[in-house]
Design a protein around this motif. Structure first.
Motif, PDB file in Angstrom:
ATOM      1  N   SER A  17     -24.016  -2.914  35.264  1.00 16.70           N
ATOM      2  CA  SER A  17     -25.026  -3.976  35.386  1.00 16.70           C
ATOM      3  C   SER A  17     -26.129  -3.578  36.360  1.00 16.70           C
ATOM      4  O   SER A  17     -27.306  -3.885  36.136  1.00 16.70           O
ATOM      5  N   ALA A  19     -27.143  -0.484  36.892  1.00 22.67           N
ATOM      6  CA  ALA A  19     -27.936   0.519  36.175  1.00 22.67           C
ATOM      7  C   ALA A  19     -28.905  -0.154  35.205  1.00 22.67           C
ATOM      8  O   ALA A  19     -30.090   0.205  35.133  1.00 22.67           O
ATOM      9  N   ILE A  20     -28.430  -1.127  34.455  1.00 20.40           N
ATOM     10  CA  ILE A  20     -29.290  -1.841  33.510  1.00 20.40           C
ATOM     11  C   ILE A  20     -30.386  -2.595  34.253  1.00 20.40           C
ATOM     12  O   ILE A  20     -31.558  -2.574  33.860  1.00 20.40           O
ATOM     13  N   SER A  22     -31.648  -1.839  37.150  1.00 21.32           N
ATOM     14  CA  SER A  22     -32.586  -0.848  37.692  1.00 21.32           C
ATOM     15  C   SER A  22     -33.584  -0.388  36.635  1.00 21.32           C
ATOM     16  O   SER A  22     -34.780  -0.250  36.919  1.00 21.32           O
ATOM     17  N   ILE A  23     -33.106  -0.150  35.429  1.00 21.98           N
ATOM     18  CA  ILE A  23     -33.998   0.273  34.344  1.00 21.98           C
ATOM     19  C   ILE A  23     -35.030  -0.815  34.040  1.00 21.98           C
ATOM     20  O   ILE A  23     -36.227  -0.555  33.892  1.00 21.98           O
ATOM     21  N   VAL A  24     -34.595  -2.051  33.973  1.00 22.95           N
ATOM     22  CA  VAL A  24     -35.502  -3.166  33.706  1.00 22.95           C
ATOM     23  C   VAL A  24     -36.533  -3.305  34.829  1.00 22.95           C
ATOM     24  O   VAL A  24     -37.729  -3.502  34.578  1.00 22.95           O
ATOM     25  N   MET A  26     -37.664  -0.946  36.815  1.00 21.55           N
ATOM     26  CA  MET A  26     -38.609   0.165  36.743  1.00 21.55           C
ATOM     27  C   MET A  26     -39.687  -0.095  35.685  1.00 21.55           C
ATOM     28  O   MET A  26     -40.855   0.215  35.892  1.00 21.55           O
ATOM     29  N   VAL A  27     -39.301  -0.671  34.562  1.00 21.36           N
ATOM     30  CA  VAL A  27     -40.268  -1.000  33.516  1.00 21.36           C
ATOM     31  C   VAL A  27     -41.262  -2.027  34.032  1.00 21.36           C
ATOM     32  O   VAL A  27     -42.477  -1.876  33.849  1.00 21.36           O
ATOM     33  N   THR A  30     -43.710  -0.459  36.611  1.00 17.79           N
ATOM     34  CA  THR A  30     -44.745   0.331  35.942  1.00 17.79           C
ATOM     35  C   THR A  30     -45.809  -0.586  35.355  1.00 17.79           C
ATOM     36  O   THR A  30     -47.007  -0.318  35.471  1.00 17.79           O
TER      37      THR A  30
END
Length: 151
Positions: A17, A19-20, A22-24, A26-27, A30
């Motif tokens: 959770s 990791a998921i 963190s990816i969200v 980062m998007v 940006t």
């Protein structure tokens, strides 16, 4: 191994959770960075456009700001307030704007003899000589002699 009545999360579920998430994040980071850069670029373009329009209006309402002896060919001015140079109140002698010294004025004037007009092109440029904004207009040419025609 789970015991009966235990409702917690395992370490693998927590790491997945995070990791998921963190990816969200980062998007989204940006997206916000790009949005801020786009907003700054637009703000600078709007400021440059307003400066160009203000210079053209100043020239229209004070035609004596353009020298009376403009040659018939196209003349480009990047310095101001000297002899045989335009006198624009919004800029310093080196062409930088008084309200924003990072932007400079490039003024292109050509005389239209048949109609007694100046064709004026106002460009706002940055330090790398890139045109940020420009505008065009015609201004009544100032006659060298103020003659009154009487009938």
């Amino acid at each position: 191994m789970r015991y009966q009545g235990e409702n917690g999360l395992t370490l693998v579920e927590i790491v997945a959770s995070i990791a998921i998430l963190s990816i969200v994040m980062m998007v989204f980071a940006t997206f916000f960075t790009q949005s801020a850069m786009f907003s700054n670029k637009n703000e600078r373009a709007i400021e440059a456009t307003n400066l160009a329009r203000a210079v053209l209006e100043e020239i229209r309402y004070t035609p004596e700001s353009i020298p009376a002896n403009v040659p018939n060919e196209t003349t480009v001015y990047e310095t101001f307030h000297q002899e045989n140079e335009p006198k624009i109140n919004a800029v310093n002698d080196d062409g930088s704007f008084k309200t924003n010294v990072d932007l400079r004025l490039r003024l292109t004037v050509s005389k239209e003899e048949a109609v007694n007009l100046y064709k004026v092109k106002v460009e706002v440029i940055d330090d790398s000589s890139q045109v940020i904004a420009d505008t065009y207009g015609y201004v009544e040419a100032q006659s060298e002699k103020n003659e009154t025609i009487s009938e």
